[in-house]
Design a protein around this motif. Structure first.
Motif, PDB file in Angstrom:
ATOM      1  N   GLU A 298      42.768  31.725  33.594  1.00 40.52           N
ATOM      2  CA  GLU A 298      41.522  31.946  32.815  1.00 40.52           C
ATOM      3  C   GLU A 298      40.566  30.763  32.871  1.00 40.52           C
ATOM      4  OE1 GLU A 298      41.716  34.103  29.029  1.00 40.52           O
ATOM      5  OE2 GLU A 298      39.553  34.301  28.855  1.00 40.52           O
ATOM      6  N   GLU A 299      39.575  30.702  33.631  1.00 39.70           N
ATOM      7  CA  GLU A 299      38.721  29.603  33.666  1.00 39.70           C
ATOM      8  C   GLU A 299      37.735  29.749  32.461  1.00 39.70           C
ATOM      9  OE1 GLU A 299      39.085  30.860  38.104  1.00 39.70           O
ATOM     10  OE2 GLU A 299      38.627  31.850  36.030  1.00 39.70           O
ATOM     11  N   SER A 300      36.928  28.830  31.966  1.00 39.33           N
ATOM     12  CA  SER A 300      36.074  28.591  31.005  1.00 39.33           C
ATOM     13  C   SER A 300      35.401  27.145  31.287  1.00 39.33           C
ATOM     14  CB  SER A 300      36.499  28.772  29.606  1.00 39.33           C
ATOM     15  OG  SER A 300      37.327  27.447  29.240  1.00 39.33           O
ATOM     16  N   GLY A 301      33.946  27.108  30.841  1.00 43.48           N
ATOM     17  CA  GLY A 301      33.475  25.781  30.768  1.00 43.48           C
ATOM     18  C   GLY A 301      32.226  25.791  31.816  1.00 43.48           C
ATOM     19  N   GLY A 302      32.064  26.571  32.579  1.00 45.94           N
ATOM     20  CA  GLY A 302      30.873  26.930  33.413  1.00 45.94           C
ATOM     21  C   GLY A 302      29.571  26.746  32.754  1.00 45.94           C
TER      22      GLY A 302
ATOM     23  N   CYS B 196      41.243  25.494  32.827  1.00 44.24           N
ATOM     24  CA  CYS B 196      41.844  26.827  33.188  1.00 44.24           C
ATOM     25  C   CYS B 196      43.412  27.011  32.702  1.00 44.24           C
ATOM     26  CB  CYS B 196      41.979  26.496  34.644  1.00 44.24           C
ATOM     27  SG  CYS B 196      43.319  28.065  35.676  1.00 44.24           S
ATOM     28  N   ALA B 197      43.503  28.034  31.777  1.00 48.39           N
ATOM     29  CA  ALA B 197      44.643  28.032  31.176  1.00 48.39           C
ATOM     30  C   ALA B 197      45.325  29.151  31.893  1.00 48.39           C
ATOM     31  CB  ALA B 197      44.446  28.596  29.921  1.00 48.39           C
ATOM     32  N   ALA B 198      46.863  28.916  31.795  1.00 46.10           N
ATOM     33  CA  ALA B 198      47.594  29.793  32.631  1.00 46.10           C
ATOM     34  C   ALA B 198      48.740  30.289  31.621  1.00 46.10           C
ATOM     35  CB  ALA B 198      48.473  28.933  33.865  1.00 46.10           C
TER      36      ALA B 198
ATOM     37  N   TRP C  97      44.853  33.554  41.196  1.00 45.22           N
ATOM     38  CA  TRP C  97      43.877  33.243  40.999  1.00 45.22           C
ATOM     39  C   TRP C  97      42.852  33.678  39.721  1.00 45.22           C
ATOM     40  CZ3 TRP C  97      40.936  30.305  44.421  1.00 45.22           C
ATOM     41  CH2 TRP C  97      41.607  30.096  46.029  1.00 45.22           C
ATOM     42  N   GLY C  98      42.041  32.703  39.031  1.00 46.90           N
ATOM     43  CA  GLY C  98      41.289  33.010  37.954  1.00 46.90           C
ATOM     44  C   GLY C  98      40.003  33.940  38.513  1.00 46.90           C
TER      45      GLY C  98
END
Length: 119
Positions: free
Chosen positions: A5-9, A22-24, A109-110
């Motif tokens: 899960e990505e974040s921050g864009g 990106c948290a796995a 993949w996220g």
């Protein structure tokens, strides 16, 4: 099965900075960032292995820094001196093998996070 899960864009002016996370959901050996701009193929950005080996695309060397917190199964991408051409959807990827630069060999993949650099 590992979930990413990505974040921050977001939207940033040229020359600015953003930090992606990106948290796995589980441990993986290699974590990486790729990006895909409209009409272009997905391209390698940076990778960080579990034993702290890093690699960068030439286009981001000196501007982007990848880091990893193994305890949190999280990889980060600090992006500085952003350029218009950095605009893309950024994807986090992971695999349980050595670092690689082709997207096709990554297992997980996220969903991607949009980074838009404006003038």
């Amino acid at each position: 099965q590992v979930q990413l899960e990505e974040s921050g864009g977001g939207l940033v002016q040229a020359g600015g900075s953003l930090r992606l996370s990106c948290a796995a959901s589980g441990r993986t050996f290699t974590m990486a960032w790729f990006r895909q701009a409209p009409g272009k193929e997905r391209e390698f950005v940076a990778t960080f292995t579990y034993i702290s080996i890093t690699s960068y695309a030439d286009s981001v060397k000196g501007r982007f820094t990848i880091s990893r917190d193994n305890a949190k199964n999280t990889v980060y991408l600090q992006m500085n001196s952003l350029k218009l051409e950095d605009t893309a959807v950024y994807y986090c990827a992971a695999r349980n093998s050595a670092r690689a630069y082709r997207p096709g060999v990554y297992d997980y993949w996220g969903q991607g996070t949009q980074v838009t650099v404006s003038s």
